[in-house]
Design an enzyme around this catalytic site. Structure first.
Site, mmCIF file in Angstrom:
data_model
loop_
_atom_site.group_PDB
_atom_site.id
_atom_site.type_symbol
_atom_site.label_atom_id
_atom_site.label_comp_id
_atom_site.label_asym_id
_atom_site.label_seq_id
_atom_site.Cartn_x
_atom_site.Cartn_y
_atom_site.Cartn_z
ATOM 1 N N GLY A 1 -15.975 -11.245 2.762
ATOM 2 C CA GLY A 1 -17.406 -11.551 2.748
ATOM 3 C C GLY A 1 -17.688 -12.757 1.868
ATOM 4 C CE LYS B 1 -12.054 -8.428 1.453
ATOM 5 N NZ LYS B 1 -13.182 -7.520 1.301
ATOM 6 C CG HIS C 1 -9.400 -10.085 -1.141
ATOM 7 N ND1 HIS C 1 -9.859 -11.243 -0.565
ATOM 8 C CD2 HIS C 1 -10.350 -9.722 -2.049
ATOM 9 C CE1 HIS C 1 -11.034 -11.576 -1.093
ATOM 10 N NE2 HIS C 1 -11.349 -10.667 -2.002
ATOM 11 C CG PHE D 1 -22.534 -7.827 -7.062
ATOM 12 C CD1 PHE D 1 -23.896 -7.701 -7.260
ATOM 13 C CD2 PHE D 1 -22.004 -7.346 -5.882
ATOM 14 C CE1 PHE D 1 -24.715 -7.102 -6.319
ATOM 15 C CE2 PHE D 1 -22.801 -6.738 -4.927
ATOM 16 C CZ PHE D 1 -24.163 -6.623 -5.150
HETATM 17 P P1 NAD Z 1 -12.140 1.670 -1.253
HETATM 18 O O1 NAD Z 1 -11.498 1.828 0.095
HETATM 19 O O2 NAD Z 1 -11.308 1.792 -2.487
HETATM 20 O O3 NAD Z 1 -13.368 2.707 -1.384
HETATM 21 C C1 NAD Z 1 -14.209 3.036 -0.279
HETATM 22 C C2 NAD Z 1 -15.130 4.183 -0.706
HETATM 23 O O4 NAD Z 1 -16.009 4.489 0.391
HETATM 24 C C3 NAD Z 1 -14.385 5.510 -1.036
HETATM 25 O O5 NAD Z 1 -15.013 6.154 -2.123
HETATM 26 C C4 NAD Z 1 -14.597 6.353 0.229
HETATM 27 O O6 NAD Z 1 -14.555 7.776 -0.022
HETATM 28 C C5 NAD Z 1 -16.019 5.904 0.571
HETATM 29 N N1 NAD Z 1 -16.374 6.270 1.941
HETATM 30 C C6 NAD Z 1 -15.694 6.024 3.084
HETATM 31 N N2 NAD Z 1 -16.335 6.578 4.131
HETATM 32 C C7 NAD Z 1 -17.453 7.184 3.624
HETATM 33 C C8 NAD Z 1 -18.530 7.921 4.190
HETATM 34 N N3 NAD Z 1 -18.588 8.145 5.502
HETATM 35 N N4 NAD Z 1 -19.520 8.349 3.367
HETATM 36 C C9 NAD Z 1 -19.483 8.123 2.038
HETATM 37 N N5 NAD Z 1 -18.476 7.437 1.440
HETATM 38 C C10 NAD Z 1 -17.488 6.974 2.234
HETATM 39 O O7 NAD Z 1 -12.850 0.225 -1.208
HETATM 40 P P2 NAD Z 1 -13.232 -0.736 -2.453
HETATM 41 O O8 NAD Z 1 -12.083 -1.645 -2.743
HETATM 42 O O9 NAD Z 1 -13.848 0.062 -3.544
HETATM 43 O O10 NAD Z 1 -14.331 -1.661 -1.735
HETATM 44 C C11 NAD Z 1 -15.506 -1.083 -1.170
HETATM 45 C C12 NAD Z 1 -16.310 -2.172 -0.449
HETATM 46 O O11 NAD Z 1 -16.808 -3.102 -1.414
HETATM 47 C C13 NAD Z 1 -15.519 -2.993 0.555
HETATM 48 O O12 NAD Z 1 -16.363 -3.318 1.650
HETATM 49 C C14 NAD Z 1 -15.149 -4.261 -0.222
HETATM 50 O O13 NAD Z 1 -14.913 -5.378 0.612
HETATM 51 C C15 NAD Z 1 -16.410 -4.432 -1.039
HETATM 52 N N6 NAD Z 1 -16.294 -5.201 -2.278
HETATM 53 C C16 NAD Z 1 -17.348 -5.987 -2.589
HETATM 54 C C17 NAD Z 1 -17.357 -6.689 -3.783
HETATM 55 C C18 NAD Z 1 -18.565 -7.519 -4.119
HETATM 56 O O14 NAD Z 1 -18.645 -8.116 -5.210
HETATM 57 N N7 NAD Z 1 -19.564 -7.561 -3.230
HETATM 58 C C19 NAD Z 1 -16.278 -6.600 -4.669
HETATM 59 C C20 NAD Z 1 -15.215 -5.773 -4.334
HETATM 60 C C21 NAD Z 1 -15.240 -5.059 -3.132
#
Ligand code: NAD
Length: 242
Positions: free
Chosen positions: A164, A158, A154, A125
């Site tokens: 992605g 991760k 990363h 984003f």
């Molecule tokens: P993280 O592991 O710190 O957080 C994961 C979250 O998901 C936690 O709050 C956990 O409790 C929740 N979760 C897990 N299982 C669940 C369930 N069954 N129901 C509800 N919630 C559940 O991960 P993060 O670093 O915050 O990254 C999250 C995702 O976002 C990853 O896939 C990462 O690759 C992606 N990401 C995308 C961008 C982007 O710009 N698109 C940027 C950073 C991270």
């Protein structure tokens, strides 16, 4: 959407009600903090794997009890993704997702849901990466026959590799005619770095993006979520809503 009143009169500005899915994670925490700095959005529910002892928090298994919301912002894990997509379709509300590592069936479910709700999935984003996509496609077009390598780094937590974002940059390179190869590094607390390297005979072009703070992703997601709520069903891109 919630209408305000000002001195007893309805006010034109509307508050977008947001459900944050993955709220206890690195991205979820940034989203909650930055949403608190905006006056056009209100977080009405925060969902994580297990419940946190606070009124607005729900566990993943309690999603059906979520209060009314206008848009869900999902940064969770592939295992949690199907449930939030199903809830948004069932309620007919918008979904912004940045969850990476989705499987083929999940990508197909995303495409199908775009016929029913406004939807935006993006691997990244940040504004800088949006610009990098265009640069990579142009470089690939101009440097036909050169080797193309995408090297990403990363933090050690991760789960998916290549990232992605690396795969989306690879798609841009392919669009320009290159055949990308990938390498992934997991080390320390690196927020996210992507190097797209074009190598010819005796010379090399390097296009790099370095994120030093995940607030850039959370700000971008909040920005597009506020714009996506209430739009017609369809699949939107970040650049459509900037
Ligand atoms: P993280 O592991 O710190 O957080 C994961 C979250 O998901 C936690 O709050 C956990 O409790 C929740 N979760 C897990 N299982 C669940 C369930 N069954 N129901 C509800 N919630 C559940 O991960 P993060 O670093 O915050 O990254 C999250 C995702 O976002 C990853 O896939 C990462 O690759 C992606 N990401 C995308 C961008 C982007 O710009 N698109 C940027 C950073 C991270």
């Amino acid at each position: 959407m919630v209408q305000h009143e000002f001195n007893g009169l309805p006010c034109m500005s509307q508050i977008i009600r947001v459900l944050v899915h993955g709220a206890s994670g690195r991205m979820g925490q940034a989203l909650l903090r930055l949403a608190g700095e905006r006056d056009d959005v209100q977080v009405v529910a925060a969902v994580s794997r297990s419940r946190i002892d606070s009124p607005a928090w729900l566990a993943g298994g309690e999603l059906a009890n979520a209060p009314a919301f206008d848009v869900a912002i999902d940064f969770s894990l592939p295992a949690a993704f199907d449930a939030i997509l199903a809830l948004c379709v069932q309620r007919g509300v918008a979904l912004v997702s940045g969850t990476t590592g989705l499987g083929e069936a999940q990508r197909a479910a995303l495409d199908a849901a775009a016929g029913k709700i406004p939807l935006l999935w993006a691997s990244n984003f940040s504004l800088g990466v949006a610009v990098l996509h265009d640069l990579v496609e142009r470089a690939a077009q101009a440097l036909q026959g050169w080797d193309c390598d995408i090297i990403e780094a990363h933090h050690v937590q991760k789960k998916d590799a290549p990232s992605g974002t690396a795969l989306t940059l690879g798609a841009a390179a392919e669009q320009g005619g290159a055949t990308p190869h990938y390498a992934a590094l997991r080390a320390g607390d690196i927020v996210g770095e992507h190097l797209v390297q074009f190598t010819g005979l005796g010379e090399r072009v390097e296009l790099v993006h370095r994120a030093s703070n995940r607030d850039i992703f959370a700000r971008g997601a909040l920005h597009v979520a506020a714009k996506l709520a209430g739009k017609p069903a369809g699949s939107y891109r970040v650049r459509d809503l900037l």
